[in-house]
Scaffold this motif. Structure first.
Motif, mmCIF file in Angstrom:
data_model
loop_
_atom_site.group_PDB
_atom_site.id
_atom_site.type_symbol
_atom_site.label_atom_id
_atom_site.label_comp_id
_atom_site.label_asym_id
_atom_site.label_seq_id
_atom_site.Cartn_x
_atom_site.Cartn_y
_atom_site.Cartn_z
ATOM 1 N N GLY A 1 0.848 -1.188 0.000
ATOM 2 C CA GLY A 1 0.000 0.000 0.000
ATOM 3 C C GLY A 1 0.877 1.229 0.000
ATOM 4 O O GLY A 1 2.102 1.142 0.038
ATOM 5 N N GLU A 2 0.253 2.404 -0.024
ATOM 6 C CA GLU A 2 1.017 3.649 -0.025
ATOM 7 C C GLU A 2 1.827 3.805 1.249
ATOM 8 O O GLU A 2 2.947 4.298 1.241
ATOM 9 N N SER A 3 1.276 3.389 2.374
ATOM 10 C CA SER A 3 1.926 3.493 3.671
ATOM 11 C C SER A 3 1.338 2.425 4.583
ATOM 12 O O SER A 3 0.367 1.755 4.222
ATOM 13 N N CYS A 4 1.896 2.305 5.758
ATOM 14 C CA CYS A 4 1.336 1.351 6.727
ATOM 15 C C CYS A 4 -0.083 1.748 7.110
ATOM 16 O O CYS A 4 -0.955 0.888 7.292
ATOM 17 N N LEU A 5 -0.322 3.049 7.224
ATOM 18 C CA LEU A 5 -1.659 3.513 7.565
ATOM 19 C C LEU A 5 -2.649 3.158 6.457
ATOM 20 O O LEU A 5 -3.781 2.730 6.730
ATOM 21 N N ALA A 6 -2.239 3.309 5.200
ATOM 22 C CA ALA A 6 -3.121 2.966 4.083
ATOM 23 C C ALA A 6 -3.459 1.482 4.085
ATOM 24 O O ALA A 6 -4.597 1.090 3.803
ATOM 25 N N ILE A 7 -2.473 0.649 4.418
ATOM 26 C CA ILE A 7 -2.718 -0.794 4.488
ATOM 27 C C ILE A 7 -3.710 -1.108 5.594
ATOM 28 O O ILE A 7 -4.639 -1.903 5.422
ATOM 29 N N LEU A 8 -3.525 -0.449 6.739
ATOM 30 C CA LEU A 8 -4.439 -0.660 7.864
ATOM 31 C C LEU A 8 -5.858 -0.229 7.501
ATOM 32 O O LEU A 8 -6.828 -0.954 7.756
ATOM 33 N N GLN A 9 -5.977 0.919 6.900
ATOM 34 C CA GLN A 9 -7.296 1.454 6.568
ATOM 35 C C GLN A 9 -7.994 0.626 5.494
ATOM 36 O O GLN A 9 -9.222 0.606 5.411
ATOM 37 N N ALA A 10 -7.197 -0.090 4.686
ATOM 38 C CA ALA A 10 -7.768 -0.952 3.656
ATOM 39 C C ALA A 10 -8.176 -2.313 4.213
ATOM 40 O O ALA A 10 -8.701 -3.154 3.475
ATOM 41 N N GLY A 11 -7.933 -2.531 5.510
ATOM 42 C CA GLY A 11 -8.301 -3.799 6.130
ATOM 43 C C GLY A 11 -7.361 -4.936 5.808
ATOM 44 O O GLY A 11 -7.721 -6.111 5.942
ATOM 45 N N TYR B 1 6.023 -5.033 5.952
ATOM 46 C CA TYR B 1 5.077 -4.884 4.862
ATOM 47 C C TYR B 1 5.784 -4.216 3.684
ATOM 48 O O TYR B 1 6.880 -3.652 3.825
ATOM 49 N N SER B 2 5.140 -4.267 2.545
ATOM 50 C CA SER B 2 5.633 -3.574 1.367
ATOM 51 C C SER B 2 4.826 -2.291 1.198
ATOM 52 O O SER B 2 3.596 -2.317 1.217
ATOM 53 N N ILE B 3 5.527 -1.162 1.084
ATOM 54 C CA ILE B 3 4.816 0.084 0.806
ATOM 55 C C ILE B 3 5.343 0.669 -0.509
ATOM 56 O O ILE B 3 6.503 0.498 -0.862
ATOM 57 N N ASP B 4 4.476 1.351 -1.227
ATOM 58 C CA ASP B 4 4.826 1.948 -2.520
ATOM 59 C C ASP B 4 4.260 3.371 -2.541
ATOM 60 O O ASP B 4 3.201 3.627 -3.133
ATOM 61 N N PRO B 5 4.943 4.297 -1.872
ATOM 62 C CA PRO B 5 4.390 5.644 -1.693
ATOM 63 C C PRO B 5 4.006 6.359 -2.971
ATOM 64 O O PRO B 5 3.027 7.113 -2.988
ATOM 65 N N ASP B 6 4.784 6.162 -4.065
ATOM 66 C CA ASP B 6 4.469 6.886 -5.286
ATOM 67 C C ASP B 6 3.694 6.047 -6.290
ATOM 68 O O ASP B 6 3.501 6.451 -7.442
ATOM 69 N N GLY B 7 3.218 4.882 -5.867
ATOM 70 C CA GLY B 7 2.364 4.063 -6.703
ATOM 71 C C GLY B 7 3.115 3.317 -7.789
ATOM 72 O O GLY B 7 4.340 3.422 -7.932
ATOM 73 N N ALA B 8 2.372 2.545 -8.576
ATOM 74 C CA ALA B 8 2.953 1.741 -9.641
ATOM 75 C C ALA B 8 3.620 2.628 -10.684
ATOM 76 O O ALA B 8 3.140 3.717 -11.020
ATOM 77 N N GLY B 9 4.775 2.160 -11.166
ATOM 78 C CA GLY B 9 5.473 2.874 -12.219
ATOM 79 C C GLY B 9 6.496 3.871 -11.728
ATOM 80 O O GLY B 9 7.298 4.385 -12.509
ATOM 81 N N GLY B 10 6.516 4.160 -10.443
ATOM 82 C CA GLY B 10 7.502 5.079 -9.894
ATOM 83 C C GLY B 10 8.682 4.332 -9.316
ATOM 84 O O GLY B 10 9.159 3.347 -9.887
ATOM 85 N N ALA B 11 9.148 4.779 -8.155
ATOM 86 C CA ALA B 11 10.252 4.101 -7.481
ATOM 87 C C ALA B 11 9.795 2.718 -7.017
ATOM 88 O O ALA B 11 8.600 2.458 -6.838
ATOM 89 N N ASP B 12 10.757 1.837 -6.844
ATOM 90 C CA ASP B 12 10.440 0.487 -6.394
ATOM 91 C C ASP B 12 9.804 0.519 -5.005
ATOM 92 O O ASP B 12 10.116 1.408 -4.181
ATOM 93 N N PRO B 13 8.910 -0.430 -4.712
ATOM 94 C CA PRO B 13 8.323 -0.512 -3.367
ATOM 95 C C PRO B 13 9.401 -0.702 -2.298
ATOM 96 O O PRO B 13 10.489 -1.223 -2.572
ATOM 97 N N LEU B 14 9.089 -0.288 -1.093
ATOM 98 C CA LEU B 14 9.991 -0.433 0.045
ATOM 99 C C LEU B 14 9.445 -1.484 1.000
ATOM 100 O O LEU B 14 8.223 -1.620 1.152
ATOM 101 N N GLN B 15 10.326 -2.198 1.642
ATOM 102 C CA GLN B 15 9.911 -3.087 2.718
ATOM 103 C C GLN B 15 10.215 -2.394 4.040
ATOM 104 O O GLN B 15 11.370 -2.049 4.317
ATOM 105 N N VAL B 16 9.176 -2.170 4.834
ATOM 106 C CA VAL B 16 9.320 -1.446 6.097
ATOM 107 C C VAL B 16 8.607 -2.209 7.205
ATOM 108 O O VAL B 16 7.719 -3.017 6.955
#
Length: 399
Positions: A172-182, A190-205
């Protein structure tokens, strides 16, 4: 023989009577007490027939007790026949007997049976049997591996996501976004992708999905051991970047876990101003001597306050040593100086202009590698004295 003729004294005795020993009997009978030939039994009070003990063993009678003769393991109640004597049951004899749940006869806890002859399970907090991590994978079944555990494929993970041999949470975009998405399934990577698909690679945080309503994204992790663990002045850069990112808000949280992973300190707060690498909680020039009066502390949920000296601060000396490069200091809300420090996270060496160990201010005694994280659960130690070493993990979160 004519009537009245005396019997022949040499005649054979009756096979069912008049015996003195087993050999006097025929047809497999034995000589029982009273001199009578009878078929052997398992309750005639004598060791006879194939019996290895009195009325036991031999394959037809009940198994024999400990200390009684035997020829094969089946002759014994314990199932162990050594030196033709039935042995007392014991864990490790390779036979399930006595109080054993299992007994594989080897000194290993890594298989299906422990050295205490207890069967391993999927909730014994030990990696054993065909498990690929602690209580995870193999016989524990699909979806049994938690976040951060080893995995061989997606199906091993509760999250159904295995990346480079580790279970991670949903993206998700952030940990909060993942939580809010259930999609949160507890604290972990978790894997987060702040700038969405096609931007920088996702981060593991690491995401804390439980404390203070959850949804916290870890921006730094500082693990303290008995040796020097951090010798750079970049360790807090990501926290500055994360807290000012479009996907993040103004909330921050600090968390300290012991070597067993248990949380021993945590507190959350809200920053009141924007941060840069050279202007976090400090209000004065980034390079001036450390002083609580030159900071705007972040009040924490537990009543403590948090300050972070800037990356470019180059002060030296006792309290000033706290302002040489990044550092995180938490102190009680009522304190007016570092003499009542709660938690300190600080690299062992100065990070700006000089590179030697920090000074404590007590007769030029130096800082210690073990005190890069200083904490003891109290709030009455002085950074100009001898900070208490704490071995564990510090995480700083944003949300």
């Amino acid at each position: 023989m004519d009537a009245g003729q005396a019997p022949d004294a040499r005649a054979e005795p009756d096979a069912r009577s008049g015996c003195q020993r087993d050999q006097d009997c025929t047809g497999g009978d034995v000589c029982a007490p009273g001199g009578v030939c009878v078929a052997p039994s398992c309750n005639d009070g004598a060791q006879n027939g194939a019996e290895t003990g009195v009325d036991c063993g031999g394959g037809t009678c009940p198994a024999c007790a400990d200390g009684v003769g035997c020829t094969v393991p089946g002759d014994c109640e314990s199932g162990v026949c050594t030196g033709q004597v039935c042995q007392i049951p014991r864990c490790g004899d390779g036979v399930v007997n006595g109080d054993d749940e299992c007994d594989d006869g080897n000194p290993s806890n890594a298989d299906e049976c422990t050295v205490d002859c207890v069967a391993t399970t999927c909730d014994d907090r030990t990696q054993n049997g065909d498990e690929i991590d602690v209580d995870c994978g193999g016989r524990c079944g699909p979806g049994s591996c938690d976040l951060g555990q080893v995995c061989g494929g997606n199906t091993d993970c509760a999250s159904d996501i295995c990346v480079e041999g580790r279970c991670i949470g949903s993206s998700g975009e952030s940990c909060l976004a993942i939580l809010q998405a259930g999609l949160a399934i507890g604290d972990g990577v978790y894997s987060i992708d702040p700038d969405g698909a096609g931007g920088a690679d996702p981060l593991q945080v690491f995401c804390n999905m439980t404390d203070f309503n959850g949804g916290w994204t870890a921006c730094t992790e500082f693990v303290n051991t008995a040796v020097e663990d951090v010798n750079n002045n970049d360790w807090f850069d990501a926290c500055v970047d994360f807290t000012m990112a479009p996907w993040s808000g103004t909330d921050i949280m600090v968390e300290l876990r012991d070597e067993g992973g248990a949380i021993v300190y945590s507190g959350a707060g809200t920053r009141a101003r924007d941060w840069t690498q050279n202007q976090l909680t400090s209000t004065g020039n980034a390079s001036v001597q450390y002083d609580l009066n030159q900071h705007t502390p972040v009040p924490l949920s537990n009543g403590d306050k948090l300050i972070i000296p800037s990356k470019s601060g180059n002060s030296g000396g006792c309290h000033g040593a706290l302002g040489n490069g990044y550092g995180v200091l938490v102190y009680p809300g009522s304190a007016t100086s570092p003499q009542q420090t709660e938690l300190l996270v600080l690299p062992y060496r100065f990070q700006v202009n000089v590179t030697g160990p920090r000074d404590l201010g007590q007769g030029n005694v130096q800082w210690f590698e073990t005190t890069e994280i200083s904490f003891d659960g109290t709030n009455d130690w002085n950074t100009c004295g001898f900070p208490p070493a704490f071995f564990g993990t510090f995480r700083f979160y944003v949300r």
